[in-house]
Design an enzyme around this catalytic site. Structure first.
Site: not given
Length: 379
Positions: A241, A267, A278
């Site tokens: 798991e 955008r 940056q």
């Protein structure tokens, strides 16, 4: 080590990706019927991949299963469904495969692989999570029967599970050592009571509840593995798991990165795409680094455990790194999207809520750090 997939694994992954993109093309705010989704995933073959054909699976193997689950995450499966799926495959099906009698495999594995029934593992208790030796649930022998008394907490899939693997203490404690055993208990067994749904911050599609064992009586033939050797099943379930449960969330990190790159290109602010700054591009570079290191650790785990080698350390490394990386990348995704990331309409926030849960589930990240330190001879 060579972690390249063979042609068959690549084909399986591509098929799962194609089907899953149609299955999970929806508004994440819409509720899904988890049982119906498990049946769909069973039909797709995902649930049965690590299980041999003779036991009801399709025999694709652990490496292919991890690749397919990663594809599910990239395709957009919600975190809760991915978590419930993983809890069943790795912590229920694999222990039955490894420790179950032929009768137990015949009774449960095929139906778990098809999604006909849902499984849960009842390990944690209100006062005992990863601390197996603090377990208070007891198993008492009565002739050819065993009676279970106790309470389990935070049990994934409990509200819809048809069969539970229940871990309980047996016999008398020897100092701090407690012997345990595991039992397969069906939902309609008298004395097994599933209590109210446990609300959570994230992974909402994965139902969780407490389970009460109030004089719950089962035949000794319901025991999984050997009397007093429940710790073997505990470790087996948690190793699978902790390592493999990360797979769809690594895929989600890829989906998350792709969305951030697209947003950074489209955008515009101050006359330029925001990716030209940056502060944005470096954040995306860090997301890429986390994704690639997470994938390497995940697939090293899969290849290691597929050989039959001990993968305890690899599982701890995967669980720790993927969950921490997913949290940070989710924060970065929100920051990159600005106000639209903080608002709930786009659903960017949902990854963060799910990621936080991964730092706690299957043993907290503090437990993983301690395990890693012990493997190095410190701590």
């Amino acid at each position: 080590m060579d972690f390249e997939w063979d042609e068959e694994t690549r084909a399986v992954r591509a098929h799962v990706m194609d089907v899953a993109r149609r299955m999970f093309r929806r508004d994440r705010r819409e509720a899904r019927d988890l049982r119906a989704t498990m049946r769909e995933l069973g039909t797709l073959g995902v649930l049965g991949m690590p299980i041999p054909e003779v036991s009801g699976g399709n025999g694709a193997g652990v490496v292919a299963a991890v690749a397919a689950l990663e594809a599910l995450g990239e395709a957009g499966i919600d975190g809760g469904t991915a978590f419930s799926l993983g809890a069943q495959v790795w912590a229920v099906q694999m222990p039955i495969l490894a420790f179950g009698s032929d009768a137990q495999k015949d009774a449960y594995l095929r139906r778990l692989c098809t999604g006909e029934i849902v499984g849960a593992i009842a390990l944690s208790e209100p006062g005992a999570g990863s601390d197996l030796f603090s377990m208070r649930t007891r198993a008492e022998e009565r002739g050819d029967r065993v009676v279970l008394h106790g309470r389990k907490a935070w049990i994934t899939n409990a509200p819809i599970a048809d069969v539970f693997i229940v871990l309980a203490a047996v016999g008398e404690a020897a100092g701090t050592f407690v012997r345990t055993a595991a039992f397969l208990v069906e939902r309609d067994t008298p004395g097994l009571i599933v209590e109210a749904l446990t609300p959570k911050l994230g992974l909402e599609e994965s139902p969780m509840a407490e389970v009460v064992l109030d004089g719950c009586e089962v035949p000794k033939s319901a025991m999984l593995g050997r009397w007093g050797r429940g710790a073997e099943i505990f470790e087996h379930a948690l190793t699978y798991e902790r390592g493999a449960l990360a797979a769809p969330f690594v895929g989600a990190m890829k989906r998350q990165l792709d969305a951030c790159v697209e947003h950074a290109v489209e955008r515009r602010q101050f006359g330029s795409p925001i990716g030209a700054f940056q502060a944005v591009s470096h954040r995306i570079a860090d997301m890429k680094l986390r994704l690639e290191t997470a994938r390497l650790l995940l697939h090293r785990f899969a290849h290691t455990i597929a050989t039959g080698a001990d993968a305890t350390l690899e599982a701890a490394l995967v669980k720790l790194h993927v969950s921490e990386s997913y949290v940070q990348s989710s924060l970065d995704a929100i920051q990159l999207h600005g106000a639209s990331g903080y608002a709930t309409e786009l659903g960017v926030h949902a990854d963060l809520r799910d990621a936080i849960g991964l730092r706690i589930a299957s043993g907290t990240n503090e437990i993983q750090r301690s395990a890693i330190a012990r493997s190095l001879g410190v701590g």
